[in-house]
Design an enzyme around this catalytic site. Structure first.
Site, PDB file in Angstrom:
ATOM      1  CB  ALA A  54       0.258  -1.101   4.896  1.00  0.00           C
ATOM      2  CB  SER A 107      -0.877   0.040   1.257  1.00  0.00           C
ATOM      3  OG  SER A 107      -1.720  -1.054   1.283  1.00  0.00           O
ATOM      4  CG  HIS A 142      -4.855  -2.823  -4.898  1.00  0.00           C
ATOM      5  ND1 HIS A 142      -4.247  -3.802  -4.131  1.00  0.00           N
ATOM      6  CD2 HIS A 142      -5.189  -1.852  -4.031  1.00  0.00           C
ATOM      7  CE1 HIS A 142      -4.239  -3.429  -2.868  1.00  0.00           C
ATOM      8  NE2 HIS A 142      -4.817  -2.267  -2.774  1.00  0.00           N
ATOM      9  CE1 TYR A 161      -8.725  -8.032   0.554  1.00  0.00           C
ATOM     10  CE2 TYR A 161      -6.900  -8.383   2.068  1.00  0.00           C
ATOM     11  CZ  TYR A 161      -7.518  -7.637   1.078  1.00  0.00           C
ATOM     12  OH  TYR A 161      -6.914  -6.495   0.618  1.00  0.00           O
ATOM     13  CD  GLU A 162      -7.956  -9.177  -3.757  1.00  0.00           C
ATOM     14  OE1 GLU A 162      -8.424  -8.801  -4.824  1.00  0.00           O
ATOM     15  OE2 GLU A 162      -6.740  -9.116  -3.471  1.00  0.00           O
ATOM     16  CG  HIS A 200      -4.478  -8.915  -0.278  1.00  0.00           C
ATOM     17  ND1 HIS A 200      -4.591  -7.946  -1.249  1.00  0.00           N
ATOM     18  CD2 HIS A 200      -3.478  -8.526   0.542  1.00  0.00           C
ATOM     19  CE1 HIS A 200      -3.689  -7.000  -1.016  1.00  0.00           C
ATOM     20  NE2 HIS A 200      -3.004  -7.324   0.068  1.00  0.00           N
ATOM     21  CG  MET A 242      -5.092  -8.480   6.255  1.00  0.00           C
ATOM     22  SD  MET A 242      -6.563  -7.588   5.711  1.00  0.00           S
ATOM     23  CE  MET A 242      -7.020  -6.723   7.222  1.00  0.00           C
ATOM     24  CB  SER A 243      -0.022  -9.468   2.025  1.00  0.00           C
ATOM     25  OG  SER A 243       0.835  -8.505   2.593  1.00  0.00           O
ATOM     26  CG  HIS A 260      -8.669   0.601   3.190  1.00  0.00           C
ATOM     27  ND1 HIS A 260      -7.509  -0.174   3.211  1.00  0.00           N
ATOM     28  CD2 HIS A 260      -8.843   0.950   1.891  1.00  0.00           C
ATOM     29  CE1 HIS A 260      -7.034  -0.269   1.987  1.00  0.00           C
ATOM     30  NE2 HIS A 260      -7.812   0.399   1.159  1.00  0.00           N
ATOM     31  CG  ASN A 313      -3.059   0.239  11.442  1.00  0.00           C
ATOM     32  OD1 ASN A 313      -2.630  -0.127  10.337  1.00  0.00           O
ATOM     33  ND2 ASN A 313      -3.577  -0.587  12.321  1.00  0.00           N
TER      34      ASN A 313
HETATM   35  N1  HPA Z   1      -4.300  -5.486  10.775  1.00  0.00           N
HETATM   36  C1  HPA Z   1      -4.213  -6.277   9.674  1.00  0.00           C
HETATM   37  N2  HPA Z   1      -3.744  -5.841   8.517  1.00  0.00           N
HETATM   38  C2  HPA Z   1      -3.329  -4.568   8.435  1.00  0.00           C
HETATM   39  C3  HPA Z   1      -3.402  -3.688   9.534  1.00  0.00           C
HETATM   40  C4  HPA Z   1      -3.927  -4.184  10.766  1.00  0.00           C
HETATM   41  O1  HPA Z   1      -4.005  -3.474  11.786  1.00  0.00           O
HETATM   42  N3  HPA Z   1      -2.907  -2.504   9.110  1.00  0.00           N
HETATM   43  C5  HPA Z   1      -2.561  -2.650   7.803  1.00  0.00           C
HETATM   44  N4  HPA Z   1      -2.810  -3.908   7.396  1.00  0.00           N
END
Ligand code: HPA
Length: 273
Positions: free
Chosen positions: A114, A31, A62, A86-87, A84, A212-213, A248, A236
Site C-alpha cells: 500500500a 496491506s 500481521h 521501522y520495526e 519493516h 515504507m517497504s 493507518h 491514500n
Molecule cells: N506514506 C508512506 N507510506 C504509506 C503511505 C504514505 O502516505 N500510505 C501507505 N503507506
C-alpha cells in the site's frame, strides 16, 4: 563465517526440514491482500515464529507465515506478512525472507504494497505498476559483509523492474479491464507518514508513490539475480495532497476495498509467469 550468510543458511535449513517445495514465484502480500492466500492450493504452511532467527512482524494483525502452494499449477511461495525497517530490524533482517525464497528456488519476486499517492493525477484505490524506485532515504539492505554466494559486492541496479515482467503485468491488467497506473516508488523509513514538505520534495525528485517497504526487498532480490515486479495499491493521497490528516485506518480501509481487484490482477499475472 559471514553472520548474514550464516543466519540465512540456518533459516533455509529449518524450512527445508519442513518442506521440499520449490517455488517458481515468490509473492509478498501487502496491506489488505492477506486473503490472497485463500486462492492457493496450499501444500505447506510455515509460521515465521517456527523458524529460529527469522524476523517476526510486531504490527498487530500481521499474520506472519509462508504459504507454499500452487496457483493454476504455478508453484508459489507466498509471504503473508512482512517485516519493516521501522520495526527496528536491521535492513539485512528485513530482506532475509526475500533471500530465503530465492534460495528455495524462486526466480521471480512479485512485490505488493500500500502506498501514498504523490502524483496528483492518482486517486485512492488506484493500482500502480512500479517502473522504478528511489531507495536513497533508507540504508541499503546490502550493507555489511556481502553474502558472496548470492551476488556481487557492487551490483548494478539499472533495471530492477524488468521490461518483460512489466509488459506481462500490463497485458494481464488489460485482459481483466483493470486500469493500471505506472510510476516510481520511493521508500521512506516510517513509521511516521511524511510531512507535506517532504512529499513536495519527493515529487520533485521524481517519485509518484511513497511507502515504507518494497524498495529494499527489490534491491536484495536483484542482487541475487531474481526478476522483480512490483504493484502498489494507492491507499491514500500523500500528506499535503490529501486534505485530511493521514491515518493507518484510511490506508487499511482503501487497501481492503481495492483487494478483490488487486487479487484478481495478481492471479492473472502469476498465471502468465
Ligand atoms: N506514506 C508512506 N507510506 C504509506 C503511505 C504514505 O502516505 N500510505 C501507505 N503507506
Amino acid at each position: 563465517m559471514n553472520p548474514i550468510s550464516e543466519k540465512l543458511q540456518k533459516c533455509h535449513e529449518q524450512v527445508r526440514q519442513k518442506t521440499d517445495f520449490v517455488p517458481r514465484v515468490a509473492l509478498i502480500l501487502g496491506s489488505g491482500l492477506g486473503g490472497f492466500a485463500d486462492m492457493l492450493d496450499a501444500e505447506t504452511i510455515v509460521n515465521y515464529s517456527d523458524i529460529e532467527g527469522f524476523p517476526v512482524s510486531t504490527v498487530a494483525g500481521h499474520a506472519g507465515r509462508f504459504i507454499f502452494g500452487t496457483l493454476e499449477g504455478v508453484p508459489v511461495a507466498v509471504m503473508q506478512g512482512r517485516v519493516h525497517y521501522y520495526e527496528g530490524y536491521s535492513m539485512s533482517d528485513v530482506v532475509l525472507p526475500v533471500r530465503l525464497m530465492g534460495l528455495l528456488g524462486a526466480k521471480t519476486l512479485l512485490l505488493t504494497n500500500a502506498a501514498g499517492g504523490i502524483n496528483r493525477s492518482f486517486s485512492a484505490g488506484d493500482l500502480m505498476l512500479i517502473t522504478g524506485q528511489i531507495s536513497s532515504f533508507v540504508p541499503s539492505p546490502l550493507i555489511g559483509l556481502n553474502p558472496g554466494k548470492l551476488g556481487v559486492r557492487f551490483p548494478d541496479m539499472s533495471e530492477i523492474y524488468g521490461n518483460e515482467l512489466r509488459e506481462s503485468v500490463k497485458s494481464a491488467a488489460q485482459r481483466l479491464g483493470v486500469p493500471l497506473r505506472e510510476g516510481v516508488y520511493v521508500q521512506t523509513s516510517g513509521p511516521n507518514y511524511e510531512s507535506p514538505e517532504e512529499i513536495r520534495m519527493l515529487g520533485l525528485l521524481g517519485a509518484d508513490a511513497v511507502g515504507m517497504s518494497t524498495a529494499c526487498e527489490a534491491i536484495a532480490a536483484n542482487h541475487m539475480g531474481m526478476r522483480v515486479c512490483g504493484i502498489s495499491c494507492i491507499s491514500n493521497l500523500a500528506a499535503g495532497i490529501s486534505p485530511n490528516p493521514l491515518t493507518h485506518q484510511e490506508v487499511q480501509d482503501t487497501a481492503d476495498k481495492t483487494a478483490p481487484v488487486f487479487r484478481a490482477l495478481i492471479k492473472e499475472v502469476i498465471k502468465s509467469i
